[in-house]
Design a protein around this motif. Structure first.
Motif, short mmCIF file in Angstrom:
data_model
loop_
_atom_site.label_atom_id
_atom_site.label_comp_id
_atom_site.label_asym_id
_atom_site.label_seq_id
_atom_site.Cartn_x
_atom_site.Cartn_y
_atom_site.Cartn_z
N ILE A 136 53.52 50.73 27.00
CA ILE A 136 53.14 49.47 26.36
C ILE A 136 51.62 49.33 26.39
O ILE A 136 50.96 49.64 27.38
CB ILE A 136 53.80 48.27 27.07
N GLU A 137 51.07 48.87 25.25
CA GLU A 137 49.63 48.63 25.19
C GLU A 137 49.31 47.23 25.69
O GLU A 137 50.07 46.29 25.49
CB GLU A 137 49.11 48.79 23.75
N PHE A 138 48.17 47.10 26.33
CA PHE A 138 47.69 45.78 26.73
C PHE A 138 46.16 45.80 26.66
O PHE A 138 45.53 46.86 26.56
CB PHE A 138 48.19 45.39 28.12
N THR A 139 45.60 44.62 26.70
CA THR A 139 44.15 44.46 26.54
C THR A 139 43.56 43.79 27.78
O THR A 139 44.11 42.81 28.28
CB THR A 139 43.81 43.59 25.31
N VAL A 140 42.49 44.37 28.25
CA VAL A 140 41.69 43.70 29.28
C VAL A 140 40.48 43.08 28.59
O VAL A 140 39.66 43.78 27.99
CB VAL A 140 41.22 44.68 30.37
N LYS A 141 40.43 41.77 28.62
CA LYS A 141 39.31 41.06 28.01
C LYS A 141 38.29 40.73 29.08
O LYS A 141 38.62 40.16 30.11
CB LYS A 141 39.80 39.78 27.33
N VAL A 142 37.04 41.08 28.81
CA VAL A 142 35.96 40.84 29.78
C VAL A 142 35.47 39.41 29.59
O VAL A 142 35.01 39.03 28.51
CB VAL A 142 34.81 41.84 29.59
N GLN A 143 35.60 38.63 30.63
CA GLN A 143 35.17 37.24 30.59
C GLN A 143 33.66 37.13 30.78
O GLN A 143 33.08 37.79 31.64
CB GLN A 143 35.88 36.43 31.69
N ASP A 144 33.08 36.28 29.97
CA ASP A 144 31.62 36.13 29.99
C ASP A 144 31.18 35.27 31.17
O ASP A 144 31.84 34.31 31.54
CB ASP A 144 31.17 35.46 28.68
N VAL A 145 30.04 35.64 31.75
CA VAL A 145 29.34 34.77 32.68
C VAL A 145 27.93 34.56 32.11
O VAL A 145 27.46 35.35 31.30
CB VAL A 145 29.25 35.37 34.11
N ASN A 146 27.30 33.52 32.53
CA ASN A 146 26.00 33.17 31.97
C ASN A 146 24.90 34.01 32.62
O ASN A 146 24.19 33.56 33.52
CB ASN A 146 25.73 31.68 32.16
N ASP A 147 24.77 35.23 32.13
CA ASP A 147 23.79 36.15 32.73
C ASP A 147 22.65 36.48 31.77
O ASP A 147 21.85 37.36 32.05
CB ASP A 147 24.48 37.43 33.19
N HIS A 148 22.60 35.80 30.65
CA HIS A 148 21.50 36.00 29.70
C HIS A 148 20.91 34.65 29.30
O HIS A 148 21.64 33.73 28.95
CB HIS A 148 21.97 36.73 28.44
N ALA A 149 19.60 34.56 29.38
CA ALA A 149 18.91 33.36 28.90
C ALA A 149 18.68 33.49 27.40
O ALA A 149 18.63 34.60 26.85
CB ALA A 149 17.58 33.20 29.62
N PRO A 150 18.56 32.38 26.70
CA PRO A 150 18.20 32.44 25.27
C PRO A 150 16.86 33.16 25.09
O PRO A 150 16.00 33.15 25.98
CB PRO A 150 18.10 30.97 24.86
N VAL A 151 16.70 33.79 23.94
CA VAL A 151 15.49 34.56 23.66
C VAL A 151 14.95 34.17 22.29
O VAL A 151 15.69 34.14 21.30
CB VAL A 151 15.79 36.08 23.68
N PHE A 152 13.65 33.84 22.25
CA PHE A 152 12.95 33.66 20.97
C PHE A 152 12.35 35.00 20.58
O PHE A 152 11.71 35.66 21.40
CB PHE A 152 11.84 32.62 21.09
#
Length: 406
Positions: A136-152
């Motif tokens: 059986i196929e299944f998916t591991v979804k990587v949950q985001d954490v806030n490790d990037h600041a916005p960039v101009f």
């Protein structure tokens, strides 16, 4: 202080004990209720699962981390659970499963590099090496954490006319965030850190507009604004960055040309010809040169004098024709300055000096004597001359001094 990333992870890890319910191999026969199994089921025996979740940026000391549990009624002493697929190569596996069917994350994941992994679950007989059920196929979804600041990606420069109405658009800034754009981690909002009495910024679009129609180039011709972009709007632990925005204020004709003083006095030699510049009538106009458009009107004696703008938009007082000291040695007249198409009310209203008095003194120049006639003709009889006077010529001094002529 605990970093907000790890605070977020810690709360989420409390759910790890429930992840075993997300991936179940049921032995029930003829199961029809499979709405929570979005991908695959079969009539006799089915895999039921939701997407398994794994957090990115887990530190090595927190690894391995269990993210799920495989169960099968056929599992026993001589069976083994196995997984294969993305991130499982037998060398540096990102995921692993033990004999009990517990699925683990083995290494630190980075959602910004890869956000999900497709895997297969297997149940095999350890003696015969044969599978005991369909994979059986299944998916591991990587949950985001806030490790990037916005960039101009840039600094910004824009311009706007002075006196622009409230709400007039100047420019739009944009910051990007590598975190998940569908989560608050990647949701960027904008804020002005200065200049808020003159400008405002839309918190989500980044559009900078005029706050009030008080922009005056003559008071301040440029503004240096600092714009802050932040993620996790309204929540603690957000990351932020700033950029510089330079706004230049463009000039319009909103200052009336005025004289700098109320009277002017000039001397001019009587022998100067037409278009000769007698003197300059300085005017004050705080607008830029292209918006200085004064016109001048000579009151009385405009048949003799006129005023036109020079290269600096001051008034150049000039002669229309020659002067004659003996006819008039002085002149007194007024000059008015006007300027059309000035924005109303002008910035300098209440302090405008638009009319001045001009005094002209004509300087006498010693002119040569003038004969009474251009040509004289005398007749003389031939023969002996008895009267040595054969005629006379006359000349006069045109100057007022009227010197004797020789």
């Amino acid at each position: 202080m605990i970093h907000p990333v790890w605070t977020q992870i810690a709360w989420t890890l409390l759910w790890a004990g429930f992840l075993g319910l997300q991936f179940i191999l049921s032995a029930a026969e003829d199961v029809k209720d499979v709405q929570h199994s979005p991908v695959l089921h079969k009539q006799k025996r089915e895999w039921r699962y939701n997407i398994l979740l794994a957090f990115e940026e887990l530190p090595p000391q927190n690894l391995p981390q269990q993210i799920g549990q495989l169960l099968n009624t056929r599992a026993g002493t001589n069976t083994q659970f196995k997984i294969s697929g993305e991130g499982v190569d037998g060398v540096n596996d990102l995921f692993a499963v033990n004999k009990a069917g517990e699925i683990f994350v083995m290494a630190t994941l980075d959602r910004e590099k890869k956000s999900s992994y497709k895997l297969k679950a297997h149940l095999v007989d350890t003696i015969t090496k044969q599978p005991l059920d369909d994979d059986i196929e299944f998916t591991v979804k990587v949950q985001d954490v806030n490790d990037h600041a916005p960039v101009f990606s840039e600094t910004y420069t824009g311009s706007i006319r002075e006196r622009s109405r409230q709400g007039a658009a100047v420019l739009t800034v944009r910051a990007t965030d590598a975190d998940d754009p569908t989560s608050p981690n990647g949701n960027v909002t904008y804020k002005l850190l200065n200049g808020i009495q003159y400008f405002s910024i839309h918190s989500t679009t980044g559009e900078i507009t005029v706050q009030d129609n008080k922009l005056d180039r003559e008071t301040q011709s440029q503004y240096i604004l600092t714009v802050q972009a932040s993620d996790l709007p309204g929540s603690p632990g957000g990351l932020s960055t700033t950029t510089i925005v330079t706004i230049n204020i463009n000039d319009i004709n909103d200052n009336m040309a005025t004289f700098k003083k109320g009277f002017f006095s000039f001397k001019v030699r009587e022998n100067e010809g037409p278009q000769f510049t007698v003197g300059t009538l300085p005017v004050e106009d705080r607008d830029e040169k292209q918006n200085k458009k004064p016109t001048f009107i000579v009151q009385n004696f405009n048949d003799i004098f006129y005023v036109e703008p020079d290269d600096q938009s001051d008034g150049a007082l000039k002669l229309r024709k020659n002067l004659d000291y003996e006819t008039s040695s002085t002149y007194s007249f007024k000059v008015e300055v006007r300027e059309d198409n000035v924005a109303q009310p002008p910035d300098n209203q209440g302090s405008m000096l638009t009319t001045v008095q001009v005094y002209i003194t004509v300087i006498d120049v010693d002119k040569p004597p003038v004969f009474s006639k251009a040509e004289y003709t005398f007749d003389v009889l031939e023969g002996p001359i008895r009267n040595k006077v054969i005629g006379s010529v006359s000349a006069r001094d045109p100057d007022r001094t009227n010197y004797r002529i020789k």
